[in-house]
Design a protein around this motif. Structure first.
Motif, PDB file in Angstrom:
ATOM      1  N   UNK A 397      41.379 151.787  82.861  1.00  0.00           N
ATOM      2  CA  UNK A 397      41.295 152.335  81.656  1.00  0.00           C
ATOM      3  C   UNK A 397      42.076 153.414  81.427  1.00  0.00           C
ATOM      4  N   UNK A 398      42.377 153.951  80.187  1.00  0.00           N
ATOM      5  CA  UNK A 398      43.092 155.265  79.845  1.00  0.00           C
ATOM      6  C   UNK A 398      42.106 156.154  78.977  1.00  0.00           C
ATOM      7  N   UNK A 399      42.352 157.441  78.750  1.00  0.00           N
ATOM      8  CA  UNK A 399      41.502 157.947  77.791  1.00  0.00           C
ATOM      9  C   UNK A 399      42.507 158.923  76.657  1.00  0.00           C
ATOM     10  N   UNK A 433      40.595 150.065  71.451  1.00  0.00           N
ATOM     11  CA  UNK A 433      39.596 151.158  71.536  1.00  0.00           C
ATOM     12  C   UNK A 433      38.139 150.413  71.598  1.00  0.00           C
ATOM     13  N   UNK A 434      37.498 150.003  72.768  1.00  0.00           N
ATOM     14  CA  UNK A 434      36.339 149.561  72.583  1.00  0.00           C
ATOM     15  C   UNK A 434      35.422 150.247  71.892  1.00  0.00           C
ATOM     16  N   UNK A 474      33.833 158.959  65.692  1.00  0.00           N
ATOM     17  CA  UNK A 474      33.665 157.933  66.909  1.00  0.00           C
ATOM     18  C   UNK A 474      35.119 158.594  68.011  1.00  0.00           C
ATOM     19  N   UNK A 475      35.995 159.325  67.453  1.00  0.00           N
ATOM     20  CA  UNK A 475      36.779 159.702  68.270  1.00  0.00           C
ATOM     21  C   UNK A 475      36.679 161.127  68.704  1.00  0.00           C
ATOM     22  N   UNK A 476      35.715 161.658  68.108  1.00  0.00           N
ATOM     23  CA  UNK A 476      35.348 163.130  68.636  1.00  0.00           C
ATOM     24  C   UNK A 476      35.772 164.256  67.660  1.00  0.00           C
ATOM     25  N   UNK A 477      36.848 163.836  66.449  1.00  0.00           N
ATOM     26  CA  UNK A 477      37.269 164.968  65.722  1.00  0.00           C
ATOM     27  C   UNK A 477      36.362 164.763  64.516  1.00  0.00           C
ATOM     28  N   UNK A 478      36.283 165.994  63.967  1.00  0.00           N
ATOM     29  CA  UNK A 478      35.118 166.384  62.874  1.00  0.00           C
ATOM     30  C   UNK A 478      35.578 166.416  61.431  1.00  0.00           C
ATOM     31  N   UNK A 490      37.339 156.011  75.883  1.00  0.00           N
ATOM     32  CA  UNK A 490      38.294 155.117  76.715  1.00  0.00           C
ATOM     33  C   UNK A 490      39.208 154.121  75.950  1.00  0.00           C
ATOM     34  N   UNK A 491      40.271 153.602  76.167  1.00  0.00           N
ATOM     35  CA  UNK A 491      41.086 153.002  75.654  1.00  0.00           C
ATOM     36  C   UNK A 491      42.042 152.313  76.571  1.00  0.00           C
TER      37      UNK A 491
END
Length: 692
Positions: A397-399, A433-434, A474-478, A490-491
């Motif tokens: 997996x990648x990130x 993107x799981x 979900x992706x960490x950006x607010x 992970x993606x």
């Protein structure tokens, strides 16, 4: 619009007036705005005040037609005088700075352009300083006329009929494709050739199979003929979905003869043919069984359809049962793959019903004794691609290492690049993107260049994830505009896969056209072009003088690139501006005054140059851009053009440059693609559309 058009428009105004006017045959301001479809209240009020000659607060039909006839049949001075009165809000006979700023503010608002108050002040001062010849602090009518005469392309708009002043003109019709023209055949030769071969092969197979069974009656002839066509077409269904094979074919001579740019359309066409042949095949067999059931001693129709029996065809006599199951599955797949299901929040239904292709091919092998022979090669390639893709995707997996959520609602992802991941400019990948949806894979263009070794950039527009939209948390950006480095999301990537834009570097004169988010594949291409263009730079070791020479090799034969980007409003330009600014600076450094790469930006929400209300704003923007060497809307050196492109003029200019063979690459809506394709056929340009 000519005299006939003006007369027609006046008749339309008269009819509109009659529909809304009361018993007193007068219309109010609100009725006026509704009738003439004026967008903003400021201009509606100014037009209304000028048309209301007696100051009664209402307009009669006579007052309206008198004013409109003056605008329609008046000369340039009459129309410019009307424009001056619109800007002269207090009717003092001169346009003060406050009035000018007020009008410009409303012009910007109607154009959906947001500028800081100080920039609005700069625009006002630029126009006032240029037009105020006597330095009185205001603009008189002679001064306004003299200033506008310095912009002949804007003055031409004063000769346009009044219809375009108050009612937006209809969008121009695209040229009718000249089916026998050289350009039409050049752009469609692959599609037409393959379509003709496909139809001829189906007809040949149908005829041969029907003739072999001519002694068994017309129902069996029809069933056998359709069945033989189904052997071919059901096997061909897999071919347009062989993405790795199609990517490889793009690098061969077959790319010129095959419709590799329309794999989805080819798959849909074959699917529709399979549905039609399948329905005819089933109907003919049912008619034959019904005829047998009417004979003495024949099995009942329902019994023949529901129960396997010796001699019924297929494996163990199950042909009727497998045939009905196949027809039901194919109808479900065809129904739930329609745009109204797939693009309106029901992707899961489309996804899961399309997974039944495994059952379909299994049933086909059980149903038709010879289908496996047709399916052996495409089926093996399909299975091989699936196995290789699954193994590659799950190998590691990648990130996502960076997320940028922009105010235009475009999410830009930066993903770590695997060492073995090699792609070409314009390629796309399937992203999973799981954390959002474990089973969903969506295609996205790669926005970074292959020459950037560390990361892969992807621009995502939210509606592509309609089932479970990307949420910034979900992706960490607010929040919009915030960039945050991540190591926990992970993606997986599947690809890369090739697109028509791979041919760009082998063109001589490439015209890249992106509409909205359709700019994404060109982000990678433009960066790669500038990397290669930078290699052309030569330097003298003695005097350190540098220059760029024309290098034409197997990697890039480009002589000229025109990049056209069409956006709805100002904010949708933002995510790509830093790259465009960098490209402008690099070209200026490498080749001052060079025109290897030309940018053309259009904002469709802005008042077009043909809209007389916008004359003052366009003059102010032009004056300030000339003074500051940058555009007030985007900050680029390239001036943003208001309205939609006039494609006839755009491609006419390209044709006059005669740099080399022109190839047009487009990514955007299907409706705009048809318009551009029609113009390309008119001028004899090759047209390709990004389509995956």
């Amino acid at each position: 619009m000519g005299t006939a058009g003006d007369a027609e428009w006046l008749r339309w105004v008269t009819k509109q007036f009659g529909n809304i006017a009361g018993k007193d045959k007068e219309i109010s301001l609100e009725e006026f705005k509704s009738a003439l479809q004026v967008k903003e209240s400021f201009f509606a009020e100014r037009f209304f005040a000028l048309f209301d000659a007696d100051g009664s607060g209402t307009i009669s039909l006579e007052e309206l037609l008198r004013a409109l006839r003056l605008l329609v049949h008046g000369d340039q001075r009459d129309k410019l005088s009307f424009l001056f009165q619109v800007y002269d809000v207090d009717g003092s006979g001169s346009i003060e700075a406050e009035e000018l700023q007020l009008v410009l503010r409303w012009c910007l608002r109607e154009s959906s352009v947001s500028l800081p108050e100080e920039r609005l002040g700069d625009l006002t001062r630029a126009l006032l300083e240029a037009a105020d010849r006597d330095h009185s602090g205001s603009i008189t009518f002679p001064e306004l006329r003299e200033q506008l005469e310095a912009f002949p392309e804007l003055m031409e708009n004063l000769t346009i009929s009044a219809a375009s002043w108050l009612k937006p003109p209809e969008p121009p019709e695209r040229p009718r494709p000249r089916c026998l023209s050289r350009g039409y055949w050049y752009n469609h030769r692959g599609q037409l050739g393959c379509l003709g071969a496909f139809a001829a092969l189906n007809l040949l197979l149908f005829t041969l199979a029907a003739l072999r069974h001519r002694g068994l009656g017309p129902a069996i002839m029809l069933a056998r003929g359709c069945g033989q066509g189904l052997n071919l077409d059901c096997a061909l269904l897999a071919v347009p979905m062989l993405r790795r094979c199609l990517t490889w074919l793009r690098s061969t001579a077959a790319a010129e003869a095959l419709p590799l740019d329309q794999p989805v359309q080819c798959h849909q066409l074959v699917g529709y043919v399979v549905l039609a042949l399948g329905a005819a095949h089933s109907g003919a067999h049912i008619a034959h069984l019904a005829r047998l059931a009417q004979q003495d001693g024949g099995p009942a129709l329902l019994e023949s359809l529901l129960w396997a029996r010796p001699g019924g065809g297929g494996v163990a006599g199950t042909a009727p049962q497998t045939g009905l199951a196949l027809l039901a599955l194919l109808l479900a797949m065809g129904t739930f793959s329609s745009p109204c299901v797939r693009r309106r929040g029901h992707f899961e239904v489309f996804y899961w019903t399309h997974l039944s292709y495994i059952s379909v091919w299994t049933l086909l092998i059980l149903h038709g004794p010879h289908f496996w022979k047709w399916f052996l090669v495409p089926g093996s390639l399909f299975v091989l691609e699936k196995v290789l893709g699954w193994a590659w995707r799950r190998a590691g997996g990648l990130h996502i290492v960076e997320v940028n959520l922009l105010p235009s609602k475009v999410t830009h992802l930066v993903i770590q690049r695997p060492p073995s991941f090699h792609f070409k400019p314009g390629d796309y990948v399937y992203l999973n993107v799981p954390a959002i949806a474990s089973y969903e894979w969506h295609p996205f263009s790669i926005s970074s260049a292959p020459e950037q070794p560390a990361h892969v950039g992807i621009g995502i527009i939210p509606f592509l994830f309609k089932i479970k939209p990307i949420r910034s948390r979900q992706l960490g950006s607010t929040g919009p505009g915030e960039t945050q480095r991540l190591c926990s999301v992970k993606c997986f990537l599947d690809g890369p896969y090739g697109t028509p834009t791979r041919r760009i570097f082998l063109s001589e004169h490439a015209v890249l056209i992106g509409a909205g988010i359709g700019i994404t594949p060109f982000a990678s291409i433009l960066q790669s072009i500038m990397y290669r263009y930078r290699r052309r730079r030569q330097s003298c070791p003695s005097c350190h003088h540098s220059w760029c020479e024309e290098l034409r090799d197997q990697d890039m034969t480009l002589r000229k690139v025109d990049f056209i980007w069409i956006n709805r409003d100002q904010k949708h330009f933002e995510w790509f501006l830093s790259l465009l600014s960098k490209l402008e600076r690099e070209q200026a450094e490498l080749e001052p005054g060079g025109r290897f790469l030309e940018l053309h930006l259009y904002m469709t929400s802005a008042l077009a140059r043909s809209d007389v209300k916008a004359l003052g704003l366009q003059v102010a923007l032009d004056l300030l851009a000339a003074k500051e060497k940058r555009d007030s809307i985007t900050g680029l050196r390239t001036r943003t053009q208001p309205g939609r492109p006039d494609w006839g003029k755009v491609f006419g200019k390209v044709a006059l440059e005669q740099v080399g063979k022109v190839q047009v690459f487009f990514c955007g809506s299907p409706a705009l693609a048809k318009v551009i394709r029609g113009h390309c056929e008119h001028f004899g340009f090759r047209f390709s559309r990004e389509n995956f």
